[in-house]
Design a protein around this motif. Structure first.
Motif: not given
Length: 308
Positions: A159-166
């Protein structure tokens, strides 16, 4: 914190450095760092030197010919924890007494307890600290590992995903997470919006290397790994685990290890680096154990001395 310079060096105090004076200090810091293998001024001080409006007390020591022999920076913005001090002496002017003169200038200029960093744990800094009655209060280790060695596969909790900071969109939520993750940390946990903005404006900032772990069902931030790449002419490039944090509510699920591995893979695969470093408090035994299991080893120590 180092000791020594020319016996005749004159110590001057000012609350503001002009552009030429600031450039002289930055050049002095680079020269001392190259000689000692450890930068004498931390990032917080370097950012303030580039901001003419940042409040600080500056002590400069110049030789008879006008060359900058030494510098001390006094951060007086947090009287509750004391005055933060960093001091550097040019390698060509060491063992001549100016380091001691700068230290005495610090004692005269400061009002309240003093916190002085000795980057690299230089022996002359330790000797000067003992002579002036400072006590060794905190140790920050620099750890390193090769990125040519295997990096574990990031295994995120369900249930956890990674993405880049915006930038501009994640600022507020990240500051709140950072405050929770570092509630007991003497510096990191008190970052303000201005502290974040100034770093987002730095030439090294890359949002793709600022990894956020988010709860897929809600979008809530659970952790982050902010990486950094150091690039200096004449020196090999090196990556850094700049800041790694996990929300206390997400502890114990392996998120810190997964975020660390994801950041290391980014530095290796996306930035083409072959080595990485990080800083960790000696007293943070849990973090030290995590990093050692991931292949990091001690490289150098930075010591905080206190008086009062």
């Amino acid at each position: 914190m180092s000791s020594a310079e020319p016996t005749s060096a004159q110590v001057t105090r000012t609350d503001r450095l002009g552009p030429t004076e600031a450039a002289d200090v930055l050049a002095l810091a680079r020269t001392a760092g190259d000689a000692d293998g450890a930068d004498p001024l931390d990032e917080h001080v370097l950012l303030r030197l580039r901001d003419p409006e940042a409040p600080a007390v500056h002590l400069t020591a110049r030789a008879d010919d006008g060359s900058l022999a030494g510098y001390a920076h006094l951060d007086t913005t947090d009287p509750a924890t004391g005055v933060g001090v960093e001091l550097v002496v040019h390698p060509a002017y060491r063992r001549r007494g100016t380091g001691r003169a700068l230290a005495r200038g610090v004692l005269a200029a400061a009002d309240g307890p003093l916190r002085v960093w000795a980057h690299g744990d230089h022996p002359s800094a330790a000797a000067l600290a003992v002579d002036l009655g400072f006590g060794r209060a905190r140790v920050l280790w620099q750890l390193r590992r090769p990125l040519t060695a295997p990096v574990p596969e990031p295994r995120l909790p369900d249930g956890v995903a990674l993405r880049a900071f915006r930038p501009g969109l994640d600022d507020e939520a990240w500051l709140a997470l950072n405050a929770r993750a570092f509630a007991e940390h003497p510096e990191q946990g008190r970052w303000s919006p201005a502290d974040l903005r100034v770093r987002l404006a730095e030439p090294w900032f890359d949002p793709a290397g600022f990894l956020l772990a988010v709860e897929e069902s809600t979008g809530r931030l659970l952790g982050f790994h902010w990486t950094k790449v150091h690039e200096r002419p004449g020196s090999a490039r090196i990556g850094e685990v700049y800041v790694l944090g996990v929300d206390p509510s997400a502890h114990g699920g392996g998120l810190g290890k997964a975020l660390t591995a994801a950041g290391l893979a980014y530095l290796r695969d996306r930035r083409g680096l072959d080595r990485v470093m990080l800083y960790v408090d000696e007293s943070n035994t849990g973090a030290v154990a995590l990093y050692e299991r991931l292949g990091f080893a001690r490289w150098s120590a930075h010591v905080n001395y206190r008086l009062g």
